[in-house]
Design a protein around this motif. Structure first.
Motif, PDB file in Angstrom:
ATOM      1  N   LEU A   4       0.837  -1.197   0.000  1.00 42.86           N
ATOM      2  CA  LEU A   4       0.000   0.000   0.000  1.00 42.86           C
ATOM      3  C   LEU A   4       0.876   1.252   0.000  1.00 42.86           C
ATOM      4  O   LEU A   4       1.852   1.339   0.738  1.00 42.86           O
ATOM      5  CB  LEU A   4      -0.925   0.000   1.226  1.00 42.86           C
ATOM      6  CG  LEU A   4      -1.836  -1.214   1.382  1.00 42.86           C
ATOM      7  CD1 LEU A   4      -2.735  -1.040   2.594  1.00 42.86           C
ATOM      8  CD2 LEU A   4      -2.643  -1.482   0.128  1.00 42.86           C
ATOM      9  N   ARG A   5       0.488   2.240  -0.828  1.00 40.32           N
ATOM     10  CA  ARG A   5       1.297   3.459  -0.987  1.00 40.32           C
ATOM     11  C   ARG A   5       0.419   4.698  -1.069  1.00 40.32           C
ATOM     12  O   ARG A   5      -0.721   4.624  -1.500  1.00 40.32           O
ATOM     13  CB  ARG A   5       2.124   3.374  -2.266  1.00 40.32           C
ATOM     14  CG  ARG A   5       3.034   2.212  -2.341  1.00 40.32           C
ATOM     15  CD  ARG A   5       3.515   1.995  -3.776  1.00 40.32           C
ATOM     16  NE  ARG A   5       4.445   0.911  -3.830  1.00 40.32           N
ATOM     17  CZ  ARG A   5       5.759   1.074  -3.905  1.00 40.32           C
ATOM     18  NH1 ARG A   5       6.287   2.262  -3.979  1.00 40.32           N
ATOM     19  NH2 ARG A   5       6.545   0.032  -3.944  1.00 40.32           N
ATOM     20  N   ILE A   6       0.997   5.816  -0.708  1.00 46.43           N
ATOM     21  CA  ILE A   6       0.403   7.131  -0.944  1.00 46.43           C
ATOM     22  C   ILE A   6       1.488   7.972  -1.603  1.00 46.43           C
ATOM     23  O   ILE A   6       2.599   8.073  -1.079  1.00 46.43           O
ATOM     24  CB  ILE A   6      -0.088   7.803   0.361  1.00 46.43           C
ATOM     25  CG1 ILE A   6      -1.271   7.026   0.938  1.00 46.43           C
ATOM     26  CG2 ILE A   6      -0.478   9.253   0.116  1.00 46.43           C
ATOM     27  CD1 ILE A   6      -1.841   7.614   2.210  1.00 46.43           C
ATOM     28  N   ASP A   7       1.190   8.549  -2.741  1.00 44.98           N
ATOM     29  CA  ASP A   7       2.154   9.341  -3.514  1.00 44.98           C
ATOM     30  C   ASP A   7       3.448   8.566  -3.773  1.00 44.98           C
ATOM     31  O   ASP A   7       4.552   9.079  -3.600  1.00 44.98           O
ATOM     32  CB  ASP A   7       2.459  10.662  -2.807  1.00 44.98           C
ATOM     33  CG  ASP A   7       1.232  11.530  -2.658  1.00 44.98           C
ATOM     34  OD1 ASP A   7       0.340  11.462  -3.541  1.00 44.98           O
ATOM     35  OD2 ASP A   7       1.133  12.267  -1.656  1.00 44.98           O
ATOM     36  N   LYS A   8       3.286   7.284  -4.138  1.00 44.72           N
ATOM     37  CA  LYS A   8       4.392   6.389  -4.485  1.00 44.72           C
ATOM     38  C   LYS A   8       5.329   6.069  -3.329  1.00 44.72           C
ATOM     39  O   LYS A   8       6.428   5.559  -3.533  1.00 44.72           O
ATOM     40  CB  LYS A   8       5.169   6.925  -5.687  1.00 44.72           C
ATOM     41  CG  LYS A   8       4.307   7.031  -6.922  1.00 44.72           C
ATOM     42  CD  LYS A   8       5.091   7.444  -8.128  1.00 44.72           C
ATOM     43  CE  LYS A   8       4.121   7.528  -9.317  1.00 44.72           C
ATOM     44  NZ  LYS A   8       4.769   7.839 -10.544  1.00 44.72           N
ATOM     45  N   ARG A   9       4.902   6.371  -2.098  1.00 45.27           N
ATOM     46  CA  ARG A   9       5.700   6.016  -0.907  1.00 45.27           C
ATOM     47  C   ARG A   9       4.893   5.053  -0.051  1.00 45.27           C
ATOM     48  O   ARG A   9       3.683   5.225   0.128  1.00 45.27           O
ATOM     49  CB  ARG A   9       6.045   7.261  -0.095  1.00 45.27           C
ATOM     50  CG  ARG A   9       7.026   8.184  -0.804  1.00 45.27           C
ATOM     51  CD  ARG A   9       7.429   9.295   0.112  1.00 45.27           C
ATOM     52  NE  ARG A   9       6.232  10.040   0.523  1.00 45.27           N
ATOM     53  CZ  ARG A   9       6.129  11.344   0.519  1.00 45.27           C
ATOM     54  NH1 ARG A   9       7.143  12.085   0.169  1.00 45.27           N
ATOM     55  NH2 ARG A   9       5.017  11.937   0.901  1.00 45.27           N
ATOM     56  N   SER A  10       5.564   4.039   0.483  1.00 51.07           N
ATOM     57  CA  SER A  10       4.888   3.056   1.332  1.00 51.07           C
ATOM     58  C   SER A  10       4.294   3.741   2.556  1.00 51.07           C
ATOM     59  O   SER A  10       4.926   4.627   3.143  1.00 51.07           O
ATOM     60  CB  SER A  10       5.873   1.983   1.799  1.00 51.07           C
ATOM     61  OG  SER A  10       6.343   1.251   0.700  1.00 51.07           O
ATOM     62  N   ILE A  11       3.087   3.323   2.918  1.00 48.24           N
ATOM     63  CA  ILE A  11       2.494   3.907   4.120  1.00 48.24           C
ATOM     64  C   ILE A  11       3.144   3.279   5.350  1.00 48.24           C
ATOM     65  O   ILE A  11       3.634   2.151   5.306  1.00 48.24           O
ATOM     66  CB  ILE A  11       0.957   3.745   4.150  1.00 48.24           C
ATOM     67  CG1 ILE A  11       0.557   2.275   4.203  1.00 48.24           C
ATOM     68  CG2 ILE A  11       0.306   4.417   2.966  1.00 48.24           C
ATOM     69  CD1 ILE A  11      -0.930   2.075   4.454  1.00 48.24           C
ATOM     70  N   LYS A  12       3.167   4.017   6.434  1.00 47.38           N
ATOM     71  CA  LYS A  12       3.845   3.557   7.656  1.00 47.38           C
ATOM     72  C   LYS A  12       2.892   2.854   8.613  1.00 47.38           C
ATOM     73  O   LYS A  12       3.254   1.888   9.260  1.00 47.38           O
ATOM     74  CB  LYS A  12       4.498   4.746   8.385  1.00 47.38           C
ATOM     75  CG  LYS A  12       5.484   5.510   7.539  1.00 47.38           C
ATOM     76  CD  LYS A  12       6.712   4.688   7.297  1.00 47.38           C
ATOM     77  CE  LYS A  12       7.724   5.535   6.540  1.00 47.38           C
ATOM     78  NZ  LYS A  12       8.576   4.767   5.712  1.00 47.38           N
ATOM     79  N   LYS A  13       1.653   3.382   8.756  1.00 47.63           N
ATOM     80  CA  LYS A  13       0.704   2.810   9.715  1.00 47.63           C
ATOM     81  C   LYS A  13      -0.667   3.452   9.511  1.00 47.63           C
ATOM     82  O   LYS A  13      -0.858   4.279   8.631  1.00 47.63           O
ATOM     83  CB  LYS A  13       1.176   3.039  11.152  1.00 47.63           C
ATOM     84  CG  LYS A  13       1.367   4.511  11.512  1.00 47.63           C
ATOM     85  CD  LYS A  13       1.869   4.649  12.924  1.00 47.63           C
ATOM     86  CE  LYS A  13       2.067   6.121  13.250  1.00 47.63           C
ATOM     87  NZ  LYS A  13       2.467   6.303  14.630  1.00 47.63           N
TER      88      LYS A  13
ATOM     89  N   TYR B 213      -8.029   3.273   3.207  1.00 50.04           N
ATOM     90  CA  TYR B 213      -7.633   4.621   3.606  1.00 50.04           C
ATOM     91  C   TYR B 213      -6.467   4.553   4.577  1.00 50.04           C
ATOM     92  O   TYR B 213      -6.231   3.526   5.224  1.00 50.04           O
ATOM     93  CB  TYR B 213      -8.793   5.343   4.306  1.00 50.04           C
ATOM     94  CG  TYR B 213      -9.915   5.722   3.380  1.00 50.04           C
ATOM     95  CD1 TYR B 213      -9.942   6.972   2.780  1.00 50.04           C
ATOM     96  CD2 TYR B 213     -10.943   4.843   3.114  1.00 50.04           C
ATOM     97  CE1 TYR B 213     -10.974   7.334   1.933  1.00 50.04           C
ATOM     98  CE2 TYR B 213     -11.987   5.192   2.268  1.00 50.04           C
ATOM     99  CZ  TYR B 213     -11.994   6.441   1.680  1.00 50.04           C
ATOM    100  OH  TYR B 213     -13.015   6.797   0.836  1.00 50.04           O
ATOM    101  N   CYS B 214      -5.783   5.662   4.690  1.00 53.83           N
ATOM    102  CA  CYS B 214      -4.727   5.822   5.678  1.00 53.83           C
ATOM    103  C   CYS B 214      -5.030   7.081   6.483  1.00 53.83           C
ATOM    104  O   CYS B 214      -5.264   8.159   5.909  1.00 53.83           O
ATOM    105  CB  CYS B 214      -3.366   5.949   4.991  1.00 53.83           C
ATOM    106  SG  CYS B 214      -1.995   6.111   6.147  1.00 53.83           S
ATOM    107  N   LYS B 215      -5.061   6.937   7.795  1.00 56.97           N
ATOM    108  CA  LYS B 215      -5.316   8.091   8.660  1.00 56.97           C
ATOM    109  C   LYS B 215      -3.999   8.843   8.866  1.00 56.97           C
ATOM    110  O   LYS B 215      -3.009   8.279   9.329  1.00 56.97           O
ATOM    111  CB  LYS B 215      -5.873   7.616  10.000  1.00 56.97           C
ATOM    112  CG  LYS B 215      -6.272   8.734  10.903  1.00 56.97           C
ATOM    113  CD  LYS B 215      -6.951   8.205  12.148  1.00 56.97           C
ATOM    114  CE  LYS B 215      -7.347   9.393  12.987  1.00 56.97           C
ATOM    115  NZ  LYS B 215      -8.375   9.051  13.943  1.00 56.97           N
ATOM    116  N   THR B 216      -3.990  10.129   8.477  1.00 58.94           N
ATOM    117  CA  THR B 216      -2.791  10.963   8.602  1.00 58.94           C
ATOM    118  C   THR B 216      -3.103  12.170   9.477  1.00 58.94           C
ATOM    119  O   THR B 216      -4.248  12.375   9.872  1.00 58.94           O
ATOM    120  CB  THR B 216      -2.309  11.452   7.221  1.00 58.94           C
ATOM    121  OG1 THR B 216      -3.273  12.380   6.705  1.00 58.94           O
ATOM    122  CG2 THR B 216      -2.120  10.305   6.249  1.00 58.94           C
ATOM    123  N   ALA B 217      -2.113  12.978   9.725  1.00 60.29           N
ATOM    124  CA  ALA B 217      -2.308  14.194  10.511  1.00 60.29           C
ATOM    125  C   ALA B 217      -3.213  15.182   9.786  1.00 60.29           C
ATOM    126  O   ALA B 217      -3.822  16.056  10.403  1.00 60.29           O
ATOM    127  CB  ALA B 217      -0.955  14.842  10.807  1.00 60.29           C
TER     128      ALA B 217
END
Length: 187
Positions: A21-30, A80-84
Protein backbone atom coordinates in the motif's frame (compact mmCIF):
# COMPACT_ATOMS: atom_id res chain seq x y z
CA UNK A 1 -49.41 -17.82 -3.29
CA UNK A 2 -46.88 -15.40 -4.86
CA UNK A 3 -43.20 -15.75 -4.05
CA UNK A 4 -41.73 -12.74 -2.28
CA UNK A 5 -38.15 -11.90 -3.21
CA UNK A 6 -35.93 -10.03 -0.72
CA UNK A 7 -34.85 -6.47 -1.56
CA UNK A 8 -31.33 -7.16 -0.33
CA UNK A 9 -28.90 -9.98 0.35
CA UNK A 10 -26.60 -10.28 3.33
CA UNK A 11 -22.91 -10.56 2.48
CA UNK A 12 -20.16 -11.50 4.93
CA UNK A 13 -16.96 -9.90 3.65
CA UNK A 14 -13.81 -10.55 5.66
CA UNK A 15 -11.06 -8.03 5.01
CA UNK A 16 -7.93 -10.14 5.42
CA UNK A 17 -4.89 -8.06 4.48
CA UNK A 18 -3.28 -5.56 2.13
CA UNK A 19 -0.05 -5.67 0.15
CA UNK A 20 2.29 -2.90 -0.98
CA UNK A 21 0.00 0.00 0.00
CA UNK A 22 1.30 3.46 -0.99
CA UNK A 23 0.40 7.13 -0.94
CA UNK A 24 2.15 9.34 -3.51
CA UNK A 25 4.39 6.39 -4.49
CA UNK A 26 5.70 6.02 -0.91
CA UNK A 27 4.89 3.06 1.33
CA UNK A 28 2.49 3.91 4.12
CA UNK A 29 3.85 3.56 7.66
CA UNK A 30 0.70 2.81 9.71
CA UNK A 31 -2.97 3.61 10.42
CA UNK A 32 -4.70 1.99 7.47
CA UNK A 33 -8.36 0.92 7.48
CA UNK A 34 -10.98 -0.31 5.02
CA UNK A 35 -14.51 0.81 4.17
CA UNK A 36 -16.84 -1.63 2.38
CA UNK A 37 -20.01 -0.38 0.67
CA UNK A 38 -22.40 -1.07 -2.18
CA UNK A 39 -21.57 0.61 -5.50
CA UNK A 40 -25.20 1.53 -6.18
CA UNK A 41 -25.20 4.32 -3.60
CA UNK A 42 -26.80 2.27 -0.83
CA UNK A 43 -26.55 3.59 2.71
CA UNK A 44 -25.04 0.46 4.24
CA UNK A 45 -21.28 0.66 4.73
CA UNK A 46 -18.91 -0.96 7.22
CA UNK A 47 -15.44 -0.03 8.45
CA UNK A 48 -12.57 -2.11 9.85
CA UNK A 49 -10.49 -1.14 12.85
CA UNK A 50 -7.28 0.79 12.12
CA UNK A 51 -4.18 -1.35 11.64
CA UNK A 52 -1.47 0.53 13.54
CA UNK A 53 1.47 -1.82 12.98
CA UNK A 54 1.32 -3.42 9.52
CA UNK A 55 2.60 -0.47 7.52
CA UNK A 56 2.22 -1.11 3.79
CA UNK A 57 1.35 -4.78 4.53
CA UNK A 58 -1.53 -4.45 7.03
CA UNK A 59 -3.57 -7.32 8.44
CA UNK A 60 -7.14 -6.72 9.56
CA UNK A 61 -8.74 -10.18 9.45
CA UNK A 62 -12.07 -8.52 10.27
CA UNK A 63 -15.51 -9.77 9.22
CA UNK A 64 -17.92 -7.09 7.98
CA UNK A 65 -21.59 -7.94 7.37
CA UNK A 66 -23.23 -5.77 4.70
CA UNK A 67 -26.82 -5.72 3.43
CA UNK A 68 -26.37 -5.44 -0.31
CA UNK A 69 -29.33 -4.40 -2.50
CA UNK A 70 -30.22 -7.19 -4.94
CA UNK A 71 -29.75 -4.88 -7.96
CA UNK A 72 -26.26 -3.82 -6.80
CA UNK A 73 -23.67 -4.85 -9.42
CA UNK A 74 -20.61 -4.65 -7.15
CA UNK A 75 -19.13 -3.98 -3.73
CA UNK A 76 -16.61 -1.19 -3.25
CA UNK A 77 -13.59 -1.94 -1.03
CA UNK A 78 -11.82 1.32 -0.17
CA UNK A 79 -8.50 1.44 1.68
CA UNK A 80 -7.63 4.62 3.61
CA UNK A 81 -4.73 5.82 5.68
CA UNK A 82 -5.32 8.09 8.66
CA UNK A 83 -2.79 10.96 8.60
CA UNK A 84 -2.31 14.19 10.51
CA UNK A 85 -4.15 15.95 7.66
CA UNK A 86 -7.17 13.58 7.65
CA UNK A 87 -8.03 10.32 5.97
CA UNK A 88 -6.26 9.79 2.64
CA UNK A 89 -7.50 7.34 0.04
CA UNK A 90 -4.90 4.67 -0.71
CA UNK A 91 -6.95 2.81 -3.31
CA UNK A 92 -10.28 1.31 -4.30
CA UNK A 93 -11.21 -2.13 -5.64
CA UNK A 94 -14.57 -2.82 -7.25
CA UNK A 95 -15.68 -6.40 -6.50
CA UNK A 96 -18.38 -7.61 -8.94
CA UNK A 97 -21.22 -9.49 -7.21
CA UNK A 98 -20.90 -12.10 -9.96
CA UNK A 99 -17.44 -13.01 -8.54
CA UNK A 100 -19.04 -14.48 -5.39
CA UNK A 101 -22.75 -15.02 -6.11
CA UNK A 102 -24.44 -17.35 -8.57
CA UNK A 103 -22.68 -19.59 -11.00
CA UNK A 104 -21.84 -23.20 -10.19
CA UNK A 105 -21.14 -22.90 -6.47
CA UNK A 106 -23.66 -22.78 -3.62
CA UNK A 107 -24.75 -19.36 -2.38
CA UNK A 108 -23.04 -19.81 1.00
CA UNK A 109 -19.69 -20.85 -0.53
CA UNK A 110 -16.64 -19.06 0.95
CA UNK A 111 -14.62 -17.32 -1.80
CA UNK A 112 -11.04 -16.10 -1.23
CA UNK A 113 -10.33 -13.21 -3.59
CA UNK A 114 -7.56 -10.66 -4.24
CA UNK A 115 -7.98 -7.40 -6.13
CA UNK A 116 -5.69 -4.68 -7.42
CA UNK A 117 -6.29 -1.31 -5.73
CA UNK A 118 -6.40 1.82 -7.86
CA UNK A 119 -5.80 5.34 -6.53
CA UNK A 120 -7.69 8.49 -7.60
CA UNK A 121 -5.54 8.78 -10.75
CA UNK A 122 -6.31 5.16 -11.71
CA UNK A 123 -2.75 4.04 -10.94
CA UNK A 124 -2.04 0.64 -9.39
CA UNK A 125 -1.64 1.06 -5.68
CA UNK A 126 -1.40 -2.28 -3.90
CA UNK A 127 -3.57 -5.34 -3.43
CA UNK A 128 -6.45 -6.14 -1.07
CA UNK A 129 -7.13 -9.74 0.05
CA UNK A 130 -10.67 -10.63 1.11
CA UNK A 131 -13.01 -13.54 1.62
CA UNK A 132 -16.72 -13.30 0.74
CA UNK A 133 -19.75 -15.41 1.55
CA UNK A 134 -23.38 -14.69 0.68
CA UNK A 135 -25.58 -15.52 3.66
CA UNK A 136 -28.54 -17.64 2.60
CA UNK A 137 -31.80 -16.72 4.32
CA UNK A 138 -33.56 -19.55 6.14
CA UNK A 139 -35.97 -21.46 3.95
CA UNK A 140 -39.66 -20.69 4.45
CA UNK A 141 -41.69 -23.18 6.43
CA UNK A 142 -43.34 -24.54 3.26
CA UNK A 143 -40.88 -24.69 0.39
CA UNK A 144 -39.50 -27.30 -1.97
CA UNK A 145 -36.50 -27.89 0.29
CA UNK A 146 -38.55 -28.50 3.42
CA UNK A 147 -41.40 -30.96 3.44
CA UNK A 148 -44.91 -29.63 3.86
CA UNK A 149 -47.02 -31.18 6.59
CA UNK A 150 -48.86 -34.24 5.33
CA UNK A 151 -52.63 -33.96 5.23
CA UNK A 152 -53.08 -37.58 4.17
CA UNK A 153 -50.64 -40.38 3.56
CA UNK A 154 -49.69 -40.84 -0.08
CA UNK A 155 -47.02 -43.17 -1.39
CA UNK A 156 -45.21 -42.33 -4.60
CA UNK A 157 -43.14 -44.99 -6.33
CA UNK A 158 -43.31 -48.55 -7.58
CA UNK A 159 -44.42 -51.25 -5.07
CA UNK A 160 -41.77 -53.88 -4.44
CA UNK A 161 -43.11 -57.34 -3.61
CA UNK A 162 -44.49 -58.37 -0.26
CA UNK A 163 -42.32 -57.74 2.73
CA UNK A 164 -42.65 -57.88 6.47
CA UNK A 165 -42.27 -54.16 6.75
CA UNK A 166 -44.89 -51.81 5.55
CA UNK A 167 -44.49 -49.39 2.72
CA UNK A 168 -41.79 -51.10 0.62
CA UNK A 169 -41.37 -48.70 -2.32
CA UNK A 170 -38.65 -48.07 -4.89
CA UNK A 171 -38.27 -44.62 -6.41
CA UNK A 172 -35.90 -43.49 -9.09
CA UNK A 173 -35.47 -42.16 -12.59
CA UNK A 174 -34.23 -44.51 -15.33
CA UNK A 175 -31.01 -43.30 -16.98
CA UNK A 176 -29.83 -44.61 -20.37
CA UNK A 177 -26.08 -45.19 -20.44
CA UNK A 178 -23.57 -47.19 -22.44
CA UNK A 179 -21.07 -49.46 -20.73
CA UNK A 180 -18.90 -52.14 -22.36
CA UNK A 181 -20.66 -51.61 -25.69
CA UNK A 182 -23.94 -52.70 -24.10
CA UNK A 183 -26.74 -50.30 -23.45
CA UNK A 184 -28.57 -50.79 -20.18
CA UNK A 185 -31.06 -48.99 -18.03
CA UNK A 186 -29.71 -48.02 -14.59
CA UNK A 187 -31.86 -46.97 -11.67
Amino acid sequence: MAKIYPASRTVELTVLSGENLRIDKRSIKKNSFVIVRSTDGGNDCRTTEIDTQGGSYPKWNEKLVVDLPVQSPAVSVEVYCKTAFGNRLVGVARVPVSDFSGGYVPENYLHFLSYRLRDLKGERNGIINISVRTKVPPTPEYSCSSPAPLVGTHTVGVPVGKSSFSGGVVTGVPVWCASNDERKFHY
